[in-house]
Design an enzyme around this catalytic site. Structure first.
Site, mmCIF file in Angstrom:
data_model
loop_
_atom_site.group_PDB
_atom_site.id
_atom_site.type_symbol
_atom_site.label_atom_id
_atom_site.label_comp_id
_atom_site.label_asym_id
_atom_site.label_seq_id
_atom_site.Cartn_x
_atom_site.Cartn_y
_atom_site.Cartn_z
ATOM 1 N N ASP A 270 33.844 55.224 42.876
ATOM 2 C CA ASP A 270 34.562 56.423 43.294
ATOM 3 C C ASP A 270 34.085 57.585 42.422
ATOM 4 O OD1 ASP A 270 36.727 58.154 44.431
ATOM 5 O OD2 ASP A 270 37.472 56.224 45.122
ATOM 6 N N GLU B 283 37.803 61.154 53.498
ATOM 7 C CA GLU B 283 37.973 62.295 52.604
ATOM 8 C C GLU B 283 36.627 62.849 52.139
ATOM 9 O OE1 GLU B 283 42.349 61.274 50.691
ATOM 10 O OE2 GLU B 283 40.574 60.511 49.668
ATOM 11 N N HIS C 225 33.439 60.816 47.731
ATOM 12 C CA HIS C 225 33.924 60.006 46.603
ATOM 13 C C HIS C 225 32.746 59.440 45.804
ATOM 14 C CE1 HIS C 225 38.271 60.044 47.354
ATOM 15 N NE2 HIS C 225 37.991 59.954 48.641
#
Length: 510
Positions: free
Chosen positions: A179, A314, A250
């Site tokens: 991440d 995202e 990410h």
């Protein structure tokens, strides 16, 4: 003799179970009759029971405790089993080895809770109540995700985590390895991913937007040998480890290690110390695609899981909008806007996995942004599960208001730090049906099951992980295996099941 424990204390609840008078006693004379192909199940049984009971459970053709693979039980599927306990014999049968492994966990739960202890227990009679059990899971996917990217956990703890998943017949351990805040998977061709990307200077201590930091460096990475050993350990318990390597968003930790993978190759970045959504994403030039394929080749070497999770959620597209190379790539691929590069990128990498016999998995933000080759993990809105299944995707329901264990279990101000916002209590988890009520039979058939998620922005220790996980994971296991909907029945069984968690030393929520 103590009274036998009721079958109704089992978690998850078995499909069919009948308790009969009497019990079978495991003692120093108990031997195992091991059918062809059942040897791994016998080894697991000995491994799990030896610490507390001290029993050797030696193999013998005359053994009264039999483990057998029976092709005639094919209607029970991959994980189903039948268990018969009489006063003078025990017979555990299944069509497949995985079914025997599930049955062994039922045997563990039928024994006194002390059988789960890691230390020798003296003076306890090891009684199995006489019973007939036929057990088949409702859903093929019963998973648990643990994020080790935000806060690293040693592989020794991951093995313990797997042990408790297996006890509850959870069959997928979703390991979130990368991440913005850390990269934990070693890649021989790209050593800086862990050398640089595996370490951050400090960590934010408040929620997204907070300006408070702990000033403590944090880092860690696994070796290839550790991960391969974890995979074998889990497989011996019937648990598949599915890795997640995030892309194209990410990825701040990867860009800190290799800036040329970004949209501003001359930019120097740190491994992110904040929480939330970082707007730095991978570029879409050929070097990036080659990088992703190289990483995934090594991931597939370590993880034989048929499913490989690519993240995908995202992903801000602002950098692509302002990047001339990204705009050129979008035009060359016939895409209407740079934003469309998100689906294009995942399509390229997903196709790479498919051609190697793997199934790409991705988080769904809207229910419609992933290529059809993807298994979809829906989390943001309940409607996305139905949308994705109707599009033809296999779907795992991970709705955040029912499965995100990083949220507090109650509104008690004494709860430890957790993701702010929604409380996800035990009842919400147990009430969660992975299959939308509006789904027709064909659509419902595409819903593989459900899983819990534990993101670790605010979770730093194994004790905190277990406090947030248990007993909520018991609720998902119960609903996912048996489809049980009776809340009062679950609470009654859980009331006795907590003695097993305590015997394991689980530092659970009260």
């Amino acid at each position: 003799m103590p009274a036998p424990r009721s079958l109704l204390t089992l978690v998850p609840r078995p499909t069919e179970a009948a308790l009969r008078p009497g019990h079978f006693t495991l003692d120093a004379d108990t031997a195992l009759h091991i059918g062809a192909g059942a040897e791994p199940a016998a080894e697991l049984l000995r491994t799990l029971l030896a610490p507390a009971t001290g029993l050797s459970l030696r193999p013998s053709p005359d053994g009264r405790f039999a483990l057998a693979l029976d092709p005639g039980l094919g209607d029970l599927g991959e994980e189903g089993y039948r268990l018969t306990v009489d006063p003078h014999a025990v017979l555990l049968r299944a069509a497949h080895l995985t079914g025997l492994l599930r049955g062994i966990q039922t045997i563990r739960q039928l024994l006194p809770p002390q059988a789960l202890s890691a230390a020798p227990e003296h003076g306890t009679p090891w009684l199995l109540p006489c019973a007939d059990v036929t057990d088949v899971p409702r859903h093929t996917w019963r998973g648990a995700m643990l994020d080790v990217a935000r806060h690293f956990q040693p592989v020794s703890y991951l093995r313990r985590y797997v042990d408790v998943l297996a006890l509850h017949k959870i069959n997928v351990f979703h390991l979130h390895l990368t991440d913005d805040q850390g990269w934990r998977m070693p890649v021989a061709a790209r050593p800086k991913l862990t050398e640089i990307g595996g370490h951050r200077a400090e960590s934010r201590t408040g929620p997204a937007g907070s300006g408070t930091y702990d000033g403590v460096p944090h880092g860690g990475a696994y070796t290839r040998a550790e991960l391969a050993s974890l995979v074998r350990y889990a497989a011996a318990r019937g648990v598949t480890v599915m890795p997640e390597i995030e892309m194209p968003g990410h990825v701040r930790a990867a860009l800190a290690a290799y800036p040329s993978l970004g949209n501003h190759p001359d930019r120097s970045l740190d491994v992110w110390t904040r929480w939330g959504v970082c707007d730095t994403v991978l570029g879409v030039h050929d070097e990036v695609l080659d990088f992703c394929r190289t990483v995934l080749e090594e991931v597939m070497d370590v993880f034989p899981s048929p499913y490989i999770h690519l993240g995908g959620e995202e992903c801000p597209t602002t950098e692509w909008t302002h990047s001339a190379p990204a705009r050129e790539r979008a035009a060359a691929e016939g895409l209407s806007t740079p934003e469309a590069l998100h689906g294009w990128f995942l399509g390229q990498i997903g196709d790479f996995l498919v051609r190697r016999g793997r199934r790409p998995v991705g988080w769904a933000e809207t229910g419609a942004e992933l290529p059809l080759d993807f298994t979809v993990m829906t989390w943001r809105d309940p409607s996305h599960t139905l949308t994705a299944a109707r599009r033809g995707h296999p779907v795992i329901n991970a709705y955040h208001r029912a499965t995100y264990l990083d949220h507090a279990q109650s509104d008690d101000p004494n709860e430890p730090p957790a993701q702010p916002g929604t409380v996800v209590d035990l009842r919400a988890v147990h009430a969660h049906d992975p299959v939308p009520e509006d789904a027709d039979a064909e659509t419902a058939g595409r819903v593989l099951g459900a899983q819990t998620q534990l993101w670790t922005e605010f979770v730093t220790t194994p004790a905190h992980i277990e406090y947030l996980t248990y007993p909520r994971l018991c609720a998902l296991a119960d609903r996912g295996w048996s489809g049980a909907t009776d809340w009062a029945d679950f609470r009654a069984r859980l009331g006795e099941h907590t003695a097993r968690l305590d015997a394991l030393g689980i530092r659970r929520h009260p």
